[in-house]
Scaffold this motif. Structure first.
Motif, short mmCIF file in Angstrom:
data_model
loop_
_atom_site.label_atom_id
_atom_site.label_comp_id
_atom_site.label_asym_id
_atom_site.label_seq_id
_atom_site.Cartn_x
_atom_site.Cartn_y
_atom_site.Cartn_z
N LEU A 125 -18.36 -3.98 1.65
CA LEU A 125 -18.90 -2.79 0.97
C LEU A 125 -19.99 -3.18 -0.03
CD1 LEU A 125 -15.67 -0.67 0.39
CD2 LEU A 125 -17.56 -0.17 1.96
N GLU A 126 -19.78 -4.28 -0.71
CA GLU A 126 -20.78 -4.77 -1.66
C GLU A 126 -22.09 -5.13 -0.95
OE1 GLU A 126 -22.25 -5.69 -5.35
OE2 GLU A 126 -20.15 -5.15 -5.08
N LEU A 127 -21.99 -5.71 0.24
CA LEU A 127 -23.17 -6.07 1.01
C LEU A 127 -24.01 -4.85 1.41
CD1 LEU A 127 -21.89 -8.90 3.37
CD2 LEU A 127 -23.57 -9.10 1.53
N VAL A 128 -23.34 -3.71 1.63
CA VAL A 128 -24.08 -2.50 2.01
C VAL A 128 -24.41 -1.63 0.81
CG1 VAL A 128 -23.22 -2.47 4.38
CG2 VAL A 128 -21.99 -1.20 2.62
N GLY A 129 -24.17 -2.16 -0.40
CA GLY A 129 -24.58 -1.46 -1.61
C GLY A 129 -23.54 -0.57 -2.24
N ILE A 130 -22.29 -0.68 -1.81
CA ILE A 130 -21.22 0.11 -2.42
C ILE A 130 -20.31 -0.85 -3.16
CG2 ILE A 130 -19.32 1.73 -2.00
CD1 ILE A 130 -20.69 2.38 0.69
N GLY A 131 -20.60 -1.05 -4.43
CA GLY A 131 -19.84 -2.04 -5.18
C GLY A 131 -19.02 -1.46 -6.31
N SER A 132 -18.94 -0.15 -6.40
CA SER A 132 -18.24 0.46 -7.53
C SER A 132 -16.83 0.90 -7.17
CB SER A 132 -19.03 1.65 -8.05
OG SER A 132 -19.16 2.62 -7.02
N VAL A 133 -16.25 0.37 -6.11
CA VAL A 133 -14.89 0.74 -5.72
C VAL A 133 -13.99 -0.48 -5.82
CG1 VAL A 133 -15.57 2.62 -4.22
CG2 VAL A 133 -15.32 0.35 -3.26
N SER A 134 -12.71 -0.22 -5.78
CA SER A 134 -11.71 -1.29 -5.77
C SER A 134 -10.77 -1.00 -4.60
CB SER A 134 -10.94 -1.31 -7.10
OG SER A 134 -10.23 -0.10 -7.27
N ALA A 135 -9.69 -1.75 -4.53
CA ALA A 135 -8.69 -1.52 -3.49
C ALA A 135 -7.42 -1.07 -4.19
CB ALA A 135 -8.46 -2.78 -2.67
N LEU A 136 -7.34 0.22 -4.47
CA LEU A 136 -6.19 0.77 -5.16
C LEU A 136 -4.94 0.53 -4.33
CD1 LEU A 136 -5.37 2.45 -7.66
CD2 LEU A 136 -5.52 4.47 -6.21
N GLY A 137 -3.91 0.01 -4.97
CA GLY A 137 -2.66 -0.26 -4.28
C GLY A 137 -2.55 -1.66 -3.76
N VAL A 138 -3.55 -2.49 -4.02
CA VAL A 138 -3.50 -3.90 -3.64
C VAL A 138 -3.75 -4.71 -4.92
CG1 VAL A 138 -4.46 -5.74 -2.21
CG2 VAL A 138 -4.34 -3.41 -1.32
N PRO A 139 -2.69 -5.29 -5.48
CA PRO A 139 -2.85 -6.02 -6.74
C PRO A 139 -3.87 -7.15 -6.65
CG PRO A 139 -0.54 -5.72 -6.22
CD PRO A 139 -1.31 -5.28 -5.02
N GLY A 140 -4.68 -7.27 -7.67
CA GLY A 140 -5.64 -8.35 -7.76
C GLY A 140 -6.92 -8.17 -7.00
N ALA A 141 -7.03 -7.09 -6.24
CA ALA A 141 -8.24 -6.87 -5.43
C ALA A 141 -9.16 -5.87 -6.09
CB ALA A 141 -7.86 -6.39 -4.04
N LEU A 177 -0.60 4.01 -2.59
CA LEU A 177 -0.50 4.89 -3.76
C LEU A 177 0.79 4.62 -4.53
CD1 LEU A 177 -1.63 7.21 -5.45
CD2 LEU A 177 -0.47 8.78 -3.89
N LEU A 178 1.91 4.51 -3.83
CA LEU A 178 3.19 4.24 -4.49
C LEU A 178 3.20 2.86 -5.14
CD1 LEU A 178 5.60 5.73 -1.81
CD2 LEU A 178 4.99 6.73 -4.03
N GLY A 179 2.61 1.87 -4.47
CA GLY A 179 2.51 0.54 -5.04
C GLY A 179 1.65 0.52 -6.29
N ALA A 180 0.55 1.28 -6.26
CA ALA A 180 -0.32 1.36 -7.44
C ALA A 180 0.40 2.02 -8.61
CB ALA A 180 -1.58 2.14 -7.09
N LEU A 181 1.19 3.04 -8.33
CA LEU A 181 1.96 3.70 -9.39
C LEU A 181 2.99 2.75 -9.99
CD1 LEU A 181 2.49 7.24 -7.83
CD2 LEU A 181 1.06 6.66 -9.80
N ALA A 182 3.70 2.02 -9.14
CA ALA A 182 4.69 1.05 -9.63
C ALA A 182 4.01 -0.02 -10.48
CB ALA A 182 5.43 0.40 -8.45
N TRP A 183 2.86 -0.48 -10.02
CA TRP A 183 2.11 -1.50 -10.77
C TRP A 183 1.66 -0.96 -12.13
CZ3 TRP A 183 1.17 -6.55 -9.49
CH2 TRP A 183 0.29 -7.25 -10.31
N ALA A 184 1.13 0.26 -12.14
CA ALA A 184 0.62 0.85 -13.38
C ALA A 184 1.73 1.06 -14.41
CB ALA A 184 -0.07 2.17 -13.07
#
Length: 124
Positions: free
Chosen positions: A108-124, A51-58
């Motif tokens: 997650l995409e393989l099991v049909g959950i493709g609308s999420v990202s990895a918040l707090g991990v740049p580029g993912a 969360l803190l990394g995502a805030l710094a990035w944003a």
């Protein structure tokens, strides 16, 4: 004060759920990365770091010309601060977290959950 229409409430709930799942995925990736690269702490520590990394990035990504570089340095600095690592090991955590996030998101995409990202991990 009027109550929001049901469609607005559902949209907000969906966004909050996507945010929470994305943050948890980012936490999983950071937790896995710190387990590989450094002496890891608990999962909650990784989620807060994400969360803190995502805030710094944003905050820094929008700086003209150097935003991406400044954001990446700030993100690594957050990892360095939270895990008490050096710059090189913190950078290694970043690379490993990105790889872990890609694997988790692909699963997650393989099991049909493709609308999420990895918040707090740049580029993912």
């Amino acid at each position: 004060m009027p109550t929001p229409a049901p469609s607005m409430a559902i949209g907000l709930e969906d966004r909050l759920l996507a945010f929470a799942v994305s943050l948890l995925v980012g936490g999983v990736a950071l937790h896995a990365a710190t387990h590989v690269v450094a002496d890891t702490r608990d999962y909650a520590h990784a989620v807060l770091t994400a969360l803190l990394g995502a805030l710094a990035w944003a905050v820094l990504e929008w700086v003209p010309l150097l935003g991406g570089v400044l954001a990446a340095i700030a993100w690594v600095a957050v990892v360095k601060w939270r895990y008490r690592l050096g710059w090189i090991r913190s950078g290694a955590v970043g690379i490993t977290a990105w790889a872990a996030a890609v694997v988790v998101l692909a699963a997650l995409e393989l099991v049909g959950i493709g609308s999420v990202s990895a918040l707090g991990v740049p580029g993912a």
